[in-house]
Design a protein around this motif. Sequence first.
Motif, PDB file in Angstrom:
ATOM      1  N   ALA A 105       0.801  -1.169  -0.118  1.00  7.83           N
ATOM      2  CA  ALA A 105       0.054  -0.010  -0.038  1.00  7.83           C
ATOM      3  C   ALA A 105       0.819   1.378   0.112  1.00  7.83           C
ATOM      4  N   ASN A 106       2.008   1.432   0.601  1.00  5.01           N
ATOM      5  CA  ASN A 106       2.854   2.541   0.776  1.00  5.01           C
ATOM      6  C   ASN A 106       3.437   2.435  -0.711  1.00  5.01           C
ATOM      7  N   ASN A 107       4.007   1.671  -1.245  1.00  4.38           N
ATOM      8  CA  ASN A 107       4.623   1.528  -2.500  1.00  4.38           C
ATOM      9  C   ASN A 107       3.566   1.946  -3.637  1.00  4.38           C
ATOM     10  N   SER A 108       2.370   1.767  -3.641  1.00  6.43           N
ATOM     11  CA  SER A 108       1.192   1.941  -4.505  1.00  6.43           C
ATOM     12  C   SER A 108       0.619   3.369  -4.212  1.00  6.43           C
ATOM     13  N   GLY A 109       1.067   4.062  -3.288  1.00 12.04           N
ATOM     14  CA  GLY A 109       0.608   5.258  -2.949  1.00 12.04           C
ATOM     15  C   GLY A 109      -0.521   5.341  -2.167  1.00 12.04           C
ATOM     16  N   TYR A 110      -1.394   4.375  -1.889  1.00 18.35           N
ATOM     17  CA  TYR A 110      -2.275   4.395  -1.135  1.00 18.35           C
ATOM     18  C   TYR A 110      -2.207   4.999   0.234  1.00 18.35           C
ATOM     19  N   ILE A 111      -1.194   4.705   1.160  1.00 16.96           N
ATOM     20  CA  ILE A 111      -0.851   5.518   2.396  1.00 16.96           C
ATOM     21  C   ILE A 111       0.455   6.015   2.407  1.00 16.96           C
ATOM     22  N   GLN A 112       0.582   7.297   3.050  1.00 15.96           N
ATOM     23  CA  GLN A 112       1.906   7.862   3.231  1.00 15.96           C
ATOM     24  C   GLN A 112       2.332   7.507   4.908  1.00 15.96           C
ATOM     25  N   VAL A 113       3.739   7.092   4.871  1.00 17.18           N
ATOM     26  CA  VAL A 113       4.367   6.997   6.294  1.00 17.18           C
ATOM     27  C   VAL A 113       5.245   8.175   6.605  1.00 17.18           C
ATOM     28  N   ASP A 114       4.696   8.489   7.607  1.00 19.44           N
ATOM     29  CA  ASP A 114       5.739   9.527   8.179  1.00 19.44           C
ATOM     30  C   ASP A 114       6.876   8.942   9.040  1.00 19.44           C
ATOM     31  N   TRP A 115       7.982   8.755   8.393  1.00 12.60           N
ATOM     32  CA  TRP A 115       9.375   8.039   8.928  1.00 12.60           C
ATOM     33  C   TRP A 115       9.795   8.768   9.971  1.00 12.60           C
ATOM     34  N   LYS A 116       9.884   9.983   9.988  1.00 13.84           N
ATOM     35  CA  LYS A 116      10.217  10.588  11.073  1.00 13.84           C
ATOM     36  C   LYS A 116       9.590  10.355  12.339  1.00 13.84           C
ATOM     37  N   ARG A 117       8.295  10.543  12.330  1.00 17.27           N
ATOM     38  CA  ARG A 117       7.321  10.264  13.361  1.00 17.27           C
ATOM     39  C   ARG A 117       7.634   8.803  13.991  1.00 17.27           C
ATOM     40  N   VAL A 118       7.655   7.895  13.093  1.00 18.07           N
ATOM     41  CA  VAL A 118       7.878   6.492  13.428  1.00 18.07           C
ATOM     42  C   VAL A 118       9.219   6.237  14.216  1.00 18.07           C
ATOM     43  N   GLU A 119      10.026   6.959  13.598  1.00 15.23           N
ATOM     44  CA  GLU A 119      11.614   6.969  14.473  1.00 15.23           C
ATOM     45  C   GLU A 119      11.598   7.584  15.840  1.00 15.23           C
ATOM     46  N   LYS A 120      10.794   8.685  15.824  1.00 15.64           N
ATOM     47  CA  LYS A 120      10.552   9.291  17.279  1.00 15.64           C
ATOM     48  C   LYS A 120       9.483   8.412  18.143  1.00 15.64           C
ATOM     49  N   ASP A 121       8.536   7.714  17.677  1.00 17.91           N
ATOM     50  CA  ASP A 121       7.688   6.727  18.473  1.00 17.91           C
ATOM     51  C   ASP A 121       8.562   5.668  18.961  1.00 17.91           C
ATOM     52  N   VAL A 122       9.493   5.061  18.205  1.00 21.86           N
ATOM     53  CA  VAL A 122      10.331   4.043  18.284  1.00 21.86           C
ATOM     54  C   VAL A 122      11.404   4.315  19.592  1.00 21.86           C
ATOM     55  N   ASN A 123      12.032   5.521  19.357  1.00 24.48           N
ATOM     56  CA  ASN A 123      12.942   5.945  20.304  1.00 24.48           C
ATOM     57  C   ASN A 123      12.167   6.086  21.846  1.00 24.48           C
ATOM     58  N   LYS A 124      10.997   6.764  21.537  1.00 26.41           N
ATOM     59  CA  LYS A 124      10.277   6.938  23.055  1.00 26.41           C
ATOM     60  C   LYS A 124       9.873   5.631  23.666  1.00 26.41           C
ATOM     61  N   ALA A 125       9.535   4.706  22.754  1.00 29.00           N
ATOM     62  CA  ALA A 125       9.305   3.297  23.121  1.00 29.00           C
ATOM     63  C   ALA A 125      10.390   2.603  23.926  1.00 29.00           C
ATOM     64  N   LYS A 126      11.820   2.773  23.232  1.00 28.11           N
ATOM     65  CA  LYS A 126      12.988   2.102  23.788  1.00 28.11           C
ATOM     66  C   LYS A 126      13.202   2.717  25.093  1.00 28.11           C
ATOM     67  N   LYS A 127      13.248   4.031  25.340  1.00 31.12           N
ATOM     68  CA  LYS A 127      13.320   4.581  26.583  1.00 31.12           C
ATOM     69  C   LYS A 127      12.447   4.193  27.697  1.00 31.12           C
ATOM     70  N   GLN A 128      11.038   3.761  27.468  1.00 35.71           N
ATOM     71  CA  GLN A 128      10.211   3.332  28.305  1.00 35.71           C
ATOM     72  C   GLN A 128      10.328   1.977  28.785  1.00 35.71           C
ATOM     73  N   LEU A 129      10.857   1.149  27.593  1.00 33.69           N
ATOM     74  CA  LEU A 129      11.308  -0.263  27.994  1.00 33.69           C
ATOM     75  C   LEU A 129      12.587  -0.145  28.894  1.00 33.69           C
ATOM     76  N   LYS A 130      13.535   0.650  28.556  1.00 37.22           N
ATOM     77  CA  LYS A 130      14.517   0.684  29.516  1.00 37.22           C
ATOM     78  C   LYS A 130      14.315   1.145  31.026  1.00 37.22           C
ATOM     79  N   LYS A 131      13.224   1.854  30.992  1.00 35.11           N
ATOM     80  CA  LYS A 131      12.850   2.217  32.574  1.00 35.11           C
ATOM     81  C   LYS A 131      12.099   1.029  33.135  1.00 35.11           C
ATOM     82  N   GLY A 132      11.276   0.205  32.277  1.00 36.21           N
ATOM     83  CA  GLY A 132      10.400  -0.774  32.883  1.00 36.21           C
ATOM     84  C   GLY A 132      11.457  -1.920  33.042  1.00 36.21           C
ATOM     85  N   THR A 133      12.378  -2.094  32.467  1.00 36.25           N
ATOM     86  CA  THR A 133      12.966  -3.386  32.767  1.00 36.25           C
ATOM     87  C   THR A 133      13.923  -3.127  34.106  1.00 36.25           C
TER      88      THR A 133
END
Length: 152
Positions: free
Chosen positions: A86-114
């Motif tokens: 769907a991304n390659n066909s143009g049906y959806i547009q992925v905001d990769w900067k936002r994905v990277e920001k959310d992944v980094n945020k999740a990593k920080k929360q996981l480190k605190k939780g562990t």
Amino acid sequence: MANRDKEEIVDEIYDKVVDLTEYAKRQRWWNRLFGKNSGPLAEKYSVATQLAIGGVSGWCAGYLFQKVGKVAATSVGGGLLLLQIANNSGYIQVDWKRVEKDVNKAKKQLKKGTNQAVPEINTFFEKSQVFVKKNIVVTSGFIGGFLLGLAS
């Protein structure tokens, strides 16, 4: 007199040897191997019965784990494939900067939780070790059955 002393000593030694063999007969092999806290909770069942119960329940768990794992892997893989198409066909547009920001945020929360969850994991691990030691026969059957269930 010396002959009588020898007989008494021999009888005393014989009594101690017999006591030791009786003691060894009363001790279960897993108690000698794993310590005094070991021994199955289901001691009223024979070893064969415990192995059978563990094996059958392990096979069922392994078989279900295999089937559910296949469905989960197919679902996740298929979903990712559809998203990429769907991304390659143009049906959806992925905001990769936002994905990277959310992944980094999740990593920080996981480190605190562990760091906070470590004592709970250690307690669970210790309880699991005690359970396995007390039910070594059933656990052995379960592990064997689980591996057979995964293979079937």
